[in-house]
Each structure stands twice: as structure tokens, then as C-alpha cells.
Write a protein that holds these residues in place. Structure first.
Motif, PDB file in Angstrom:
ATOM      1  N   HIS A 287      55.245  45.387  41.473  1.00  0.00           N
ATOM      2  CA  HIS A 287      55.250  44.166  40.684  1.00  0.00           C
ATOM      3  C   HIS A 287      53.998  44.169  39.808  1.00  0.00           C
ATOM      4  N   VAL A 288      54.149  43.692  38.606  1.00  0.00           N
ATOM      5  CA  VAL A 288      53.027  43.629  37.665  1.00  0.00           C
ATOM      6  C   VAL A 288      52.598  42.173  37.529  1.00  0.00           C
ATOM      7  N   LYS A 289      51.405  41.910  37.995  1.00  0.00           N
ATOM      8  CA  LYS A 289      50.851  40.553  38.013  1.00  0.00           C
ATOM      9  C   LYS A 289      49.354  40.684  37.783  1.00  0.00           C
ATOM     10  N   ASP A 290      48.683  39.598  37.406  1.00  0.00           N
ATOM     11  CA  ASP A 290      47.240  39.666  37.189  1.00  0.00           C
ATOM     12  C   ASP A 290      46.552  38.476  37.843  1.00  0.00           C
ATOM     13  N   PHE A 291      45.307  38.680  38.217  1.00  0.00           N
ATOM     14  CA  PHE A 291      44.512  37.669  38.917  1.00  0.00           C
ATOM     15  C   PHE A 291      43.101  37.712  38.353  1.00  0.00           C
ATOM     16  N   LYS A 292      42.598  36.562  37.957  1.00  0.00           N
ATOM     17  CA  LYS A 292      41.247  36.496  37.381  1.00  0.00           C
ATOM     18  C   LYS A 292      40.267  35.984  38.425  1.00  0.00           C
ATOM     19  N   LEU A 293      39.341  36.850  38.815  1.00  0.00           N
ATOM     20  CA  LEU A 293      38.313  36.465  39.771  1.00  0.00           C
ATOM     21  C   LEU A 293      37.320  35.504  39.135  1.00  0.00           C
ATOM     22  N   ASN A 294      36.752  34.631  39.942  1.00  0.00           N
ATOM     23  CA  ASN A 294      35.673  33.773  39.464  1.00  0.00           C
ATOM     24  C   ASN A 294      34.470  34.631  39.094  1.00  0.00           C
ATOM     25  N   PRO A 295      33.526  34.080  38.305  1.00  0.00           N
ATOM     26  CA  PRO A 295      32.355  34.868  37.882  1.00  0.00           C
ATOM     27  C   PRO A 295      31.582  35.514  39.024  1.00  0.00           C
ATOM     28  N   ASP A 296      31.579  34.882  40.206  1.00  0.00           N
ATOM     29  CA  ASP A 296      30.860  35.469  41.339  1.00  0.00           C
ATOM     30  C   ASP A 296      31.703  36.492  42.095  1.00  0.00           C
ATOM     31  N   GLY A 297      32.942  36.740  41.615  1.00  0.00           N
ATOM     32  CA  GLY A 297      33.814  37.711  42.264  1.00  0.00           C
ATOM     33  C   GLY A 297      34.530  37.181  43.485  1.00  0.00           C
ATOM     34  N   HIS A 298      34.327  35.899  43.784  1.00  0.00           N
ATOM     35  CA  HIS A 298      34.933  35.285  44.967  1.00  0.00           C
ATOM     36  C   HIS A 298      35.988  34.265  44.540  1.00  0.00           C
ATOM     37  N   GLY A 299      37.232  34.517  44.935  1.00  0.00           N
ATOM     38  CA  GLY A 299      38.291  33.571  44.571  1.00  0.00           C
ATOM     39  C   GLY A 299      38.648  33.674  43.103  1.00  0.00           C
ATOM     40  N   GLY A 300      39.606  32.864  42.698  1.00  0.00           N
ATOM     41  CA  GLY A 300      40.053  32.889  41.312  1.00  0.00           C
ATOM     42  C   GLY A 300      41.450  32.321  41.192  1.00  0.00           C
ATOM     43  N   LYS A 301      42.187  32.782  40.189  1.00  0.00           N
ATOM     44  CA  LYS A 301      43.529  32.242  39.942  1.00  0.00           C
ATOM     45  C   LYS A 301      44.400  33.302  39.271  1.00  0.00           C
ATOM     46  N   PHE A 302      45.711  33.130  39.442  1.00  0.00           N
ATOM     47  CA  PHE A 302      46.655  34.011  38.774  1.00  0.00           C
ATOM     48  C   PHE A 302      46.723  33.664  37.288  1.00  0.00           C
ATOM     49  N   VAL A 303      46.829  34.704  36.469  1.00  0.00           N
ATOM     50  CA  VAL A 303      46.899  34.540  35.010  1.00  0.00           C
ATOM     51  C   VAL A 303      47.959  35.500  34.480  1.00  0.00           C
ATOM     52  N   ASP A 304      48.253  35.399  33.189  1.00  0.00           N
ATOM     53  CA  ASP A 304      49.205  36.327  32.580  1.00  0.00           C
ATOM     54  C   ASP A 304      48.646  37.747  32.625  1.00  0.00           C
ATOM     55  N   ILE A 305      49.556  38.713  32.647  1.00  0.00           N
ATOM     56  CA  ILE A 305      49.118  40.106  32.735  1.00  0.00           C
ATOM     57  C   ILE A 305      48.226  40.466  31.547  1.00  0.00           C
ATOM     58  N   ARG A 306      47.174  41.210  31.866  1.00  0.00           N
ATOM     59  CA  ARG A 306      46.127  41.650  30.935  1.00  0.00           C
ATOM     60  C   ARG A 306      45.116  40.553  30.604  1.00  0.00           C
ATOM     61  N   ASP A 307      45.247  39.378  31.226  1.00  0.00           N
ATOM     62  CA  ASP A 307      44.263  38.313  31.025  1.00  0.00           C
ATOM     63  C   ASP A 307      43.320  38.171  32.219  1.00  0.00           C
ATOM     64  N   GLY A 308      43.486  39.030  33.234  1.00  0.00           N
ATOM     65  CA  GLY A 308      42.739  38.858  34.474  1.00  0.00           C
ATOM     66  C   GLY A 308      41.763  39.984  34.776  1.00  0.00           C
ATOM     67  N   SER A 309      41.528  40.188  36.058  1.00  0.00           N
ATOM     68  CA  SER A 309      40.506  41.126  36.515  1.00  0.00           C
ATOM     69  C   SER A 309      41.052  42.496  36.901  1.00  0.00           C
ATOM     70  N   VAL A 310      42.360  42.689  36.833  1.00  0.00           N
ATOM     71  CA  VAL A 310      42.906  44.016  37.106  1.00  0.00           C
ATOM     72  C   VAL A 310      42.456  44.964  35.996  1.00  0.00           C
ATOM     73  N   ASN A 311      41.890  46.093  36.391  1.00  0.00           N
ATOM     74  CA  ASN A 311      41.457  47.107  35.422  1.00  0.00           C
ATOM     75  C   ASN A 311      42.661  47.991  35.107  1.00  0.00           C
ATOM     76  N   TRP A 312      43.444  47.574  34.125  1.00  0.00           N
ATOM     77  CA  TRP A 312      44.734  48.219  33.890  1.00  0.00           C
ATOM     78  C   TRP A 312      44.631  49.690  33.500  1.00  0.00           C
ATOM     79  N   PRO A 313      43.680  50.104  32.662  1.00  0.00           N
ATOM     80  CA  PRO A 313      43.587  51.552  32.384  1.00  0.00           C
ATOM     81  C   PRO A 313      43.320  52.375  33.639  1.00  0.00           C
ATOM     82  N   VAL A 314      42.474  51.870  34.533  1.00  0.00           N
ATOM     83  CA  VAL A 314      42.188  52.574  35.790  1.00  0.00           C
ATOM     84  C   VAL A 314      43.426  52.555  36.686  1.00  0.00           C
TER      85      VAL A 314
END
Length: 302
Positions: free
Chosen positions: A237-264
Motif C-alpha cells: 500500500h502506498v501511503k504517507d505520514f508526516k512526523l512532527n518536527p521532533d520526530g515523535h508522532g505526526g499525522k497521515f498526509v497525501d503521498i509525497r507530502d510526508g516523511s517517507v523518503n520515497w527515492p530511498v
């Protein structure tokens, strides 16, 4: 986002296919998905007869129904009727998949936890488990006594889920459809090693992993999960999640708008030899054409 040049994807050995989720496949539902550039869909449970008709319709359109979204089960319930009911729904999902011509069913065995069950924060987990039984020994560096209820619930869920999935393997073999266990926010299998151990414990080609690329970012980077799970993964499944600035917690966002390093992630999918479907989940607010464009970029490694 601009569409990536086709040559950008030629550096990869693996082939990835694009899909969206549809409850019941109809020509009206599939037409705009095909028009947007997708090759297939993941569908819901219907009767085997309806599934066979849907398959004919999809194939005429040049599309594939590649998997069935069975979802949450209650294999750890103290109520036997709920356990049996969950098993029956899963059998129906496997038979629907066979009718569709799909090769996997997404299954979430159960969930544990809640407000009254203390457990470590996602970044605090330090899992130790018994290599023979899969049972948790400890879940944090210290103060594990306060997490005893969670540890006990996890071990019970592990055991009961294993028993029920084991019973389903003959149906999976008969239908030639893989039971694909998904990683979700159900407080089970919070490390890739634990999920790998659970799947490996069946010693069966009919139990694998449906890996959601965005679900477990709150625990550790997606690529770390991929490197452990490797060829156990049969669907993504392709989904994205944006971590909070401190790296703890966050929220789901549209793909490529979050913290997933897609090229990696794309490079890692290639390294582990994943050839298969990439089904978008959770970006339904975007137009289908935009979802397709963003998925093209991910597949191209951009």
C-alpha cells in the motif's frame, strides 16, 4: 508535480504496477481509474460468482483486480462466535479473490490496546521476544512491569491469530490466494523482526506480508522495514505520514507530502526484488490524475 520521464525508471530492475482501491468493481468505477492511468484495483468481498463477472469486465477494460481488502478480523476475541465469524469472512475473501483472479487477501488478524492499557510510545519501543514462540519478553528498556497487560495481550493475540490463520491455509492453497498480513495501527508487530517471525512461523508460501509503506513510519523509517521483510512482501500500500518536527508522532498526509523518503524506498524495493502492485490508500482527496502523477514519480525513484 510534472510527470517523470520514462527513462528515469529504467535504472530499476523491478517492475511496479499502479492501483487504487474500489469497494465493488463496476465499469463505472473502473473507467475513471483507467483513464487516470492506473492498471488495476484492489477490491472488496463479493460472492465468487459476482467476482468472476467483475473479472471478465475488468479484463475487457485491460485492467486487473489484483487483491482483496478483507481488513480487520477478531481472532483474539474471547467470544468464539466473533472468532468463527472472522474466519468465515476471511474464507469468503479468499473465494472472492479466486473469482476476481486476484492472488492475495489483505488481512489484519486483530487489534489490542486502548486507553486503559499502558504501552511505550512508538519511539520508546525496545522489543525483545522469544525466538521459539514469538512471545514478547520486554517492550522497553526499563519499567516493563507497567506494560505487563500489553505484553500479555500481544502474546495472546499472537497465539490466537496463529491458530486461526493456520486453519485458513488449506483454503488459501485451494484457491491459490495468499493470506497477506498487513502492518497497521493495531499495536501488534511494531518491529519488522516481529512481523517477519510471525509470518515465518507458518512455514507456508500462503502466508506473507501486505506491507503499507506509510503505516509504521512512527516506529522507524520505511526502508528499515523493507530490508527486514524482503521477499515476505507480496503487496504494497502506498501511503504517507508526516512526523512532527521532533520526530515523535505526526499525522497521515497525501503521498509525497510526508516523511517517507520515497527515492530511498524505491531503491530499497528494487534491492529486495519487489515486483508487484503499488496500491494507493489514503490520498482520496486528490484527483485521480494527481494521485497517478505522484505514484509515477515514486515508481521512477524521484
Amino acid at each position: 508535480f510534472a510527470s517523470p520521464p520514462v527513462r528515469a525508471a529504467e535504472a530499476f530492475k523491478t517492475k511496479l504496477h499502479k492501483a487504487l482501491i474500489v469497494g465493488k468493481p463496476t465499469e463505472a468505477a473502473l473507467a475513471p481509474i483507467k483513464e487516470a492511468g492506473f492498471e488495476g484495483i484492489e477490491a472488496g468481498i463479493v460472492t465468487p460468482e459476482d467476482a468472476a463477472e467483475c473479472r471478465k469486465m475488468a479484463e475487457k477494460m485491460g485492467m486487473r483486480i489484483h487483491s482483496v481488502l478483507r481488513g480487520w478480523a477478531e481472532f483474539n476475541s474471547p467470544d468464539k462466535s466473533k472468532v468463527d465469524g472472522s474466519a468465515a469472512v476471511t474464507v469468503n475473501a479468499l473465494k472472492a479473490a479466486q473469482g476476481y483472479g486476484a492472488d492475495a487477501v489483505l488481512l489484519v488478524p486483530c487489534r489490542i490496546g486502548g486507553k486503559d492499557m499502558p504501552m511505550p510510545e512508538p519511539w520508546e519501543f525496545k522489543i525483545q521476544f522469544d525466538e521459539k514462540t514469538g512471545h514478547l519478553i520486554s517492550v522497553a528498556e526499563k519499567d516493563n512491569d507497567k506494560y505487563k497487560a500489553y505484553i500479555d495481550a500481544h502474546n495472546q493475540a499472537y497465539d490466537t491469530s496463529k491458530v486461526e490463520i493456520q486453519k485458513l491455509i488449506p483454503v488459501a492453497e485451494e484457491t491459490k490466494v495468499v493470506i497477506a498480513v498487513e502492518n497497521v495501527w493495531n499495536n501488534l508487530f511494531v518491529t519488522p523482526e516481529l512481523l517477519a517471525h510471525f509470518v515465518d512461523s507458518f512455514k507456508s508460501p500462503w502466508v506473507k506480508v501486505y506491507f503499507d509503506l506509510g503505516n509504521h513510519v512512527k516506529y522507524s523509517p520505511t526502508e528499515q522495514w523493507l530490508k527486514v521483510l524482503r521477499d515476505r512482501i507480496v503487496k504494497c500500500h502506498v501511503k504517507d505520514f508526516k512526523l512532527n518536527p521532533d520526530g515523535h508522532g505526526g499525522k497521515f498526509v497525501d503521498i509525497r507530502d510526508g516523511s517517507v523518503n520515497w527515492p530511498v524506498v524505491r531503491k530499497t524495493l528494487d534491492e529486495i526484488g519487489y515486483n508487484g502492485w503499488m496500491t494507493i490508500e489514503g490520498s482520496g482527496g486528490l484527483p485521480k490524475q494527481e494521485q497517478n502523477k505522484r505514484l509515477d514519480m515514486i515508481i521512477a525513484g524521484l
